[in-house]
Write a protein that holds these residues in place. Structure first.
Motif, mmCIF file in Angstrom:
data_model
loop_
_atom_site.group_PDB
_atom_site.id
_atom_site.type_symbol
_atom_site.label_atom_id
_atom_site.label_comp_id
_atom_site.label_asym_id
_atom_site.label_seq_id
_atom_site.Cartn_x
_atom_site.Cartn_y
_atom_site.Cartn_z
ATOM 1 N N VAL A 130 3.147 -37.153 8.742
ATOM 2 C CA VAL A 130 2.671 -36.832 7.519
ATOM 3 C C VAL A 130 2.424 -35.321 7.044
ATOM 4 O O VAL A 130 2.006 -34.370 8.030
ATOM 5 N N GLY A 131 2.692 -34.959 6.077
ATOM 6 C CA GLY A 131 2.431 -33.547 5.671
ATOM 7 C C GLY A 131 3.943 -32.706 5.601
ATOM 8 O O GLY A 131 4.019 -31.469 5.562
ATOM 9 N N GLU A 132 4.888 -33.244 6.413
ATOM 10 C CA GLU A 132 6.122 -32.269 6.758
ATOM 11 C C GLU A 132 6.979 -32.336 5.355
ATOM 12 O O GLU A 132 7.169 -33.309 4.692
ATOM 13 N N GLN A 133 7.668 -30.928 5.301
ATOM 14 C CA GLN A 133 8.274 -30.984 3.964
ATOM 15 C C GLN A 133 9.750 -31.226 4.647
ATOM 16 O O GLN A 133 10.255 -30.625 5.417
ATOM 17 N N VAL A 134 10.478 -31.961 3.715
ATOM 18 C CA VAL A 134 11.951 -32.338 4.166
ATOM 19 C C VAL A 134 12.779 -32.018 3.002
ATOM 20 O O VAL A 134 12.610 -31.828 1.793
ATOM 21 N N GLY A 149 11.385 -33.315 -0.291
ATOM 22 C CA GLY A 149 9.954 -33.595 -0.861
ATOM 23 C C GLY A 149 8.905 -33.501 0.410
ATOM 24 O O GLY A 149 9.587 -32.958 1.507
ATOM 25 N N GLU A 150 7.717 -34.066 0.365
ATOM 26 C CA GLU A 150 6.750 -34.022 1.317
ATOM 27 C C GLU A 150 6.403 -35.465 1.788
ATOM 28 O O GLU A 150 6.556 -36.475 1.017
ATOM 29 N N VAL A 151 6.434 -35.698 2.994
ATOM 30 C CA VAL A 151 6.136 -36.873 3.745
ATOM 31 C C VAL A 151 4.519 -37.383 3.465
ATOM 32 O O VAL A 151 4.000 -36.668 4.059
ATOM 33 N N VAL A 152 4.394 -38.379 2.756
ATOM 34 C CA VAL A 152 3.058 -38.849 2.429
ATOM 35 C C VAL A 152 2.586 -40.062 3.252
ATOM 36 O O VAL A 152 1.586 -40.121 3.465
ATOM 37 N N ASN A 163 8.483 -49.841 10.830
ATOM 38 C CA ASN A 163 8.139 -48.389 10.583
ATOM 39 C C ASN A 163 8.613 -47.946 9.225
ATOM 40 O O ASN A 163 9.782 -47.929 8.930
ATOM 41 N N LEU A 164 7.891 -47.439 8.550
ATOM 42 C CA LEU A 164 7.844 -47.082 6.934
ATOM 43 C C LEU A 164 7.620 -45.534 7.026
ATOM 44 O O LEU A 164 6.696 -44.926 7.441
ATOM 45 N N VAL A 165 8.368 -44.808 5.834
ATOM 46 C CA VAL A 165 8.437 -43.479 5.521
ATOM 47 C C VAL A 165 8.313 -43.516 3.733
ATOM 48 O O VAL A 165 9.073 -44.188 3.343
ATOM 49 N N LEU A 166 7.163 -42.709 3.385
ATOM 50 C CA LEU A 166 7.301 -42.776 2.000
ATOM 51 C C LEU A 166 7.378 -41.168 1.736
ATOM 52 O O LEU A 166 6.391 -40.319 2.484
ATOM 53 N N ILE A 167 8.179 -40.483 0.779
ATOM 54 C CA ILE A 167 8.292 -39.375 0.451
ATOM 55 C C ILE A 167 8.132 -39.155 -0.800
ATOM 56 O O ILE A 167 8.591 -39.893 -1.723
ATOM 57 N N ARG A 193 -2.265 -33.143 5.024
ATOM 58 C CA ARG A 193 -2.519 -33.773 6.245
ATOM 59 C C ARG A 193 -3.010 -35.137 5.966
ATOM 60 O O ARG A 193 -3.882 -35.527 5.088
ATOM 61 N N GLY A 194 -3.073 -35.907 7.035
ATOM 62 C CA GLY A 194 -3.702 -37.302 7.113
ATOM 63 C C GLY A 194 -2.878 -38.291 6.337
ATOM 64 O O GLY A 194 -1.932 -37.860 5.770
#
Length: 312
Positions: A270-274, A232-235, A246-250, A29-30
């Motif tokens: 953030v924290g979501e598993q995809v 992976g996990e959304v960090v 709008n940015l996503v890091l996995i 989280r966070g």
């Protein structure tokens, strides 16, 4: 600002962002420990530091708001003060505000060597000092740099004979040896798939007119689905890093990370598993993008790799 320059500035920031990310433990989280040095994400090169070298936290302050107010990146401020998710701060707490150092150019040096010695890209150093290609600098010129030099700034050696030198005819030149082949893709890499199908507007590696890119820019239409290149996990999922939009890091297994920038809308948190191929965003032209596109990177830790070697 041209599309190539914008893309190069984005590349710079992402490198710094993932440097901190790779050094921190995973947290479900966070926000991720992300350092901004991309295009719009960081304060502009000539921005002043209204907070000086320190800032006292006030009621209602957040670390992100303080970073913006003081003209520094969120990640740099967190790192300077040893803060990690969830980045808790308290009224009255004194925070150290990071700032650039000064380096005096020596004869024979160029921007590339100075940037390399300070762990920066040429684009980041040029942006910090308001320099444009071809990045001409002069002996005695003061440059703003990030931190102290990590290694000596080398200068080309010049022979200075103390006696007359006889010039002789050079022997015939032998054909140059072919350059060594690039290293093969890492065997432990996930099976990365294309995050979005489209024309590749700019590719990984050296760019025309100088500079280098750490990822691909892919043409898109507004709202086109952007998919996770691997499970992976959304960090990180947000727009605090200006320039990315709008940015996503996995983060994937084996310390691999993928980045997806300039989206019009984010569909994950953030924290979501995809899973691989899951839609995580809709393409757009946010941040410093001048057309609808997706900026995409693959990194092994903090080291960028060419998507062409990994995408299937």
């Amino acid at each position: 600002m041209g599309q190539r320059a914008c893309a190069l500035r984005v590349t710079t920031a992402l490198a710094a962002a993932l440097t901190v990310l790779a050094g921190c433990s995973s947290s479900p989280r966070g926000p991720a420990d992300v350092v901004y040095r991309i295009g719009d994400g960081q304060a502009s090169a000539g921005a002043s530091r209204p907070c000086g070298s320190s800032y006292t936290v006030r009621a209602g302050d957040t670390l992100s708001a303080i970073a913006q107010r003081c003209g520094v990146s969120f990640g740099e401020l967190a790192s300077e003060n040893g803060l990690a998710a969830p980045y808790t701060i308290s009224p009255g707490q004194a925070l150290r505000v990071p700032g650039p150092s000064t380096y005096v150019v020596q004869r024979g040096q160029n921007l590339y060597r100075i940037a390399l010695a300070h762990g920066m890209s040429v684009e980041a150093l040029a942006a910090l000092n308001g320099l444009n290609a071809p990045y001409t600098i002069y002996p005695g010129q003061e440059l703003r740099v990030r931190g102290e030099a990590r290694q000596p700034v080398s200068t080309p050696s010049v022979a200075r004979p103390d006696r007359e030198v006889r010039v002789e005819e050079a022997p015939p030149r032998r054909p140059a040896s072919p350059p060594p082949p690039p290293p093969p893709p890492a065997a432990d890499a996930p099976d990365f798939s294309w995050p979005l199908r489209g024309e590749v507007l700019s590719r990984f590696g050296p760019q025309e007119g100088g500079g280098r890119k750490d990822g691909w820019t892919i043409a898109a239409r507004v709202g086109a689905p952007v998919q996770a290149a691997a499970a992976g996990e959304v960090v990180y999922a947000g727009n605090e890093l200006q320039g990315y939009g709008n940015l996503v890091l996995i983060r994937h297994g084996g310390n691999w990370v993928t980045a997806y920038a300039h989206n019009s809308r984010l569909l994950v948190s953030v924290g979501e598993q995809v899973r691989s191929g899951a839609q995580i965003a809709e393409a757009g032209a946010t941040g410093n993008a001048e057309r609808v596109q997706l900026y995409f990177e693959i990194r092994r830790g903090v080291t960028p790799v060419d998507p062409a070697d990994y995408l299937r």
